[in-house]
Design a protein around this motif. Sequence first.
Motif, short mmCIF file in Angstrom:
data_model
loop_
_atom_site.label_atom_id
_atom_site.label_comp_id
_atom_site.label_asym_id
_atom_site.label_seq_id
_atom_site.Cartn_x
_atom_site.Cartn_y
_atom_site.Cartn_z
N ARG A 127 0.85 -1.20 0.00
CA ARG A 127 0.00 0.00 0.00
C ARG A 127 0.88 1.25 0.00
NH1 ARG A 127 -3.18 -1.83 5.19
NH2 ARG A 127 -1.28 -3.08 5.33
N GLU A 130 -2.07 4.37 3.86
CA GLU A 130 -2.92 3.65 4.80
C GLU A 130 -3.21 4.55 5.98
OE1 GLU A 130 -0.69 0.31 6.76
OE2 GLU A 130 0.81 0.82 5.25
N GLN A 156 -10.58 3.30 6.47
CA GLN A 156 -9.15 3.19 6.23
C GLN A 156 -8.81 3.59 4.80
OE1 GLN A 156 -5.27 1.57 7.72
NE2 GLN A 156 -7.19 2.20 8.69
N VAL A 158 -6.81 2.44 1.82
CA VAL A 158 -6.30 1.14 1.37
C VAL A 158 -5.79 1.32 -0.06
CG1 VAL A 158 -7.61 -0.38 2.90
CG2 VAL A 158 -8.71 0.53 0.84
N ALA A 227 -5.94 -4.78 -0.87
CA ALA A 227 -5.53 -3.86 0.18
C ALA A 227 -6.39 -4.00 1.43
CB ALA A 227 -5.56 -2.43 -0.34
N TRP A 231 -5.22 -5.03 5.28
CA TRP A 231 -5.66 -4.30 6.47
C TRP A 231 -6.34 -5.23 7.47
CZ3 TRP A 231 -10.99 -1.77 6.65
CH2 TRP A 231 -11.20 -1.12 7.86
#
Length: 282
Positions: A127, A130, A156, A158, A227, A231
């Motif tokens: 990423r 983030e 978030q 991502v 992504a 996370w």
Amino acid sequence: MTMPRTRSFVQVDVFCTGPYSGNPVAVVLDGTDLTDEEMQRLARWTNLSETTFVLPPTAPAADYRLRIFTPRGELPFAGHPTLGSARAWLDGGGTPRDADRIVQECGAGLVTVRRDEDTLSFAAPPRVREGALDNEYLHRITAAFGIARDRVVAHQWVDNGPGWAVLQLPTAEEVLALEPDLSLIPDAMVGAIGAHPDGHPYRFEMRTFAPAVDVPEDPACGSMNAAVGQWLTSTGAAPSSYRVSQGARLGRAASIEITADPDGTVWVRGAATIRIRGTITL
């Protein structure tokens, strides 16, 4: 301007669970000597979420180089085009250096693709952004989604190239019920994910909206799921292996499998089936 000639062309159904149930990608198997403008013009014309062009690699470790275009512009990386283009390259006679893996060169660097029986999987790239969204952007998204702030379980950045952000909602049902007003977030690349109830064959439901690149809703999004998988698995919010369903609101039935290795590498797996095979004059 390039002198037009005939080139191999395929259209691949990615993350499909049956015929024409996934996300299509158009693949030009020889993009040599095409200009940026010519590539972009074709991507506007196909009007798919992405159109790709396979080129000789410039990195010694790569099997081929890929350029990825939306109707509005070029992306450094995208997930379902990665799997669809790998399938097209193999079908067109491509031979990887390693029998079990393919190395794609793209704007995000080198991406490894594994062959797993009838499916393909790619290793999620790092990423580039983030962390939690700022309050102003979060407010814009919740307003566009028509939901209250207290319905957001977590949020978030991502972003692995396209610019993705995501909101986690309490349930898959709430994700499927969204009727977003994308005119309120015309520059957004945003998704929503929510959990299915226990016993459901899928762990999560995902929806992705990309008005910034003229794609109101994507039927199945590999880069977002990659992504988000990084996370959720890294924070313990999801198990190391789970499945995501996507595309129901668009009449699709996409299936995306996420697996995190012990070293933290996240793999995004799905079917990639060629539906159209022929030539195109470019």
